[in-house]
Design a protein around this motif. Structure first.
Motif, PDB file in Angstrom:
ATOM      1  N   LEU A   1     -11.084  39.527  34.159  1.00  0.00           N
ATOM      2  CA  LEU A   1     -11.609  39.014  33.312  1.00  0.00           C
ATOM      3  C   LEU A   1     -12.516  40.766  32.766  1.00  0.00           C
ATOM      4  O   LEU A   1     -12.882  40.862  31.541  1.00  0.00           O
ATOM      5  N   ILE A   2     -12.661  41.338  33.645  1.00  0.00           N
ATOM      6  CA  ILE A   2     -13.553  43.018  33.628  1.00  0.00           C
ATOM      7  C   ILE A   2     -12.416  43.433  32.417  1.00  0.00           C
ATOM      8  O   ILE A   2     -13.311  43.873  31.755  1.00  0.00           O
TER       9      ILE A   2
ATOM     10  N   ARG B   1     -10.171  42.611  30.487  1.00  0.00           N
ATOM     11  CA  ARG B   1     -10.204  42.132  29.474  1.00  0.00           C
ATOM     12  C   ARG B   1     -11.733  42.990  28.286  1.00  0.00           C
ATOM     13  O   ARG B   1     -11.562  42.906  27.088  1.00  0.00           O
ATOM     14  N   CYS B   2     -12.746  42.234  29.334  1.00  0.00           N
ATOM     15  CA  CYS B   2     -13.737  41.876  28.106  1.00  0.00           C
ATOM     16  C   CYS B   2     -13.729  43.946  28.234  1.00  0.00           C
ATOM     17  O   CYS B   2     -14.414  43.983  27.085  1.00  0.00           O
ATOM     18  N   PHE B   3     -13.801  44.946  29.399  1.00  0.00           N
ATOM     19  CA  PHE B   3     -14.072  46.051  28.902  1.00  0.00           C
ATOM     20  C   PHE B   3     -12.829  46.325  27.306  1.00  0.00           C
ATOM     21  O   PHE B   3     -13.112  47.314  26.573  1.00  0.00           O
ATOM     22  N   LYS B   4     -11.338  46.039  27.265  1.00  0.00           N
ATOM     23  CA  LYS B   4     -11.003  46.641  26.328  1.00  0.00           C
ATOM     24  C   LYS B   4     -11.648  46.084  24.911  1.00  0.00           C
ATOM     25  O   LYS B   4     -11.053  46.553  23.345  1.00  0.00           O
ATOM     26  N   ILE B   5     -12.186  44.566  24.663  1.00  0.00           N
ATOM     27  CA  ILE B   5     -12.416  43.941  23.785  1.00  0.00           C
ATOM     28  C   ILE B   5     -13.670  44.645  23.630  1.00  0.00           C
ATOM     29  O   ILE B   5     -14.051  45.297  22.072  1.00  0.00           O
ATOM     30  N   LEU B   6     -14.476  45.154  24.448  1.00  0.00           N
ATOM     31  CA  LEU B   6     -16.018  46.625  24.197  1.00  0.00           C
ATOM     32  C   LEU B   6     -16.035  47.876  23.119  1.00  0.00           C
ATOM     33  O   LEU B   6     -15.575  47.986  22.397  1.00  0.00           O
TER      34      LEU B   6
ATOM     35  N   PRO C   1     -13.317  46.369  19.212  1.00  0.00           N
ATOM     36  CA  PRO C   1     -13.570  44.966  18.611  1.00  0.00           C
ATOM     37  C   PRO C   1     -13.033  44.295  17.449  1.00  0.00           C
ATOM     38  O   PRO C   1     -12.743  42.982  17.708  1.00  0.00           O
TER      39      PRO C   1
ATOM     40  N   SER D   1      -8.891  42.776  18.308  1.00  0.00           N
ATOM     41  CA  SER D   1      -9.207  41.549  19.135  1.00  0.00           C
ATOM     42  C   SER D   1      -9.950  40.391  17.780  1.00  0.00           C
ATOM     43  O   SER D   1      -9.571  39.046  18.000  1.00  0.00           O
TER      44      SER D   1
END
Length: 81
Positions: free
Chosen positions: A44-45, A47-52, A55, A58
């Protein structure tokens, strides 16, 4: 005089103490579950960094209104869909 030269570095354990120090099945299951939670948290961490970092990749390129065909905006049927 002989007690000064005893080797205290290796503890002597009988069979009851050896089984008491090993993990029970519940403890092994708990450690496995916590390990799986840490793996899930790591994913999850990441994935969140990839989205940040990116953005807009996604986001879907289509909008919710693309599926509405033959209905005009502002009508009751358009609002329901």
């Amino acid at each position: 005089m002989c007690s000064r030269y005893l080797d205290y570095s290796t503890p002597i354990m009988n069979s009851n103490e050896m089984t008491a120090s090993s993990l029970t099945m519940e403890q092994k299951a708990a450690f496995a579950f916590v390990g799986m939670l840490f793996v899930f948290l790591g994913l999850l961490i990441i994935r969140c960094f990839k989205i940040l970092l990116d953005p807009y990749s996604s986001m879907p390129s289509s909008t919710w209104a693309d599926g509405v065909e033959g209905l005009e905006k502002g009508t009751f049927e358009y609002v329901l869909t």
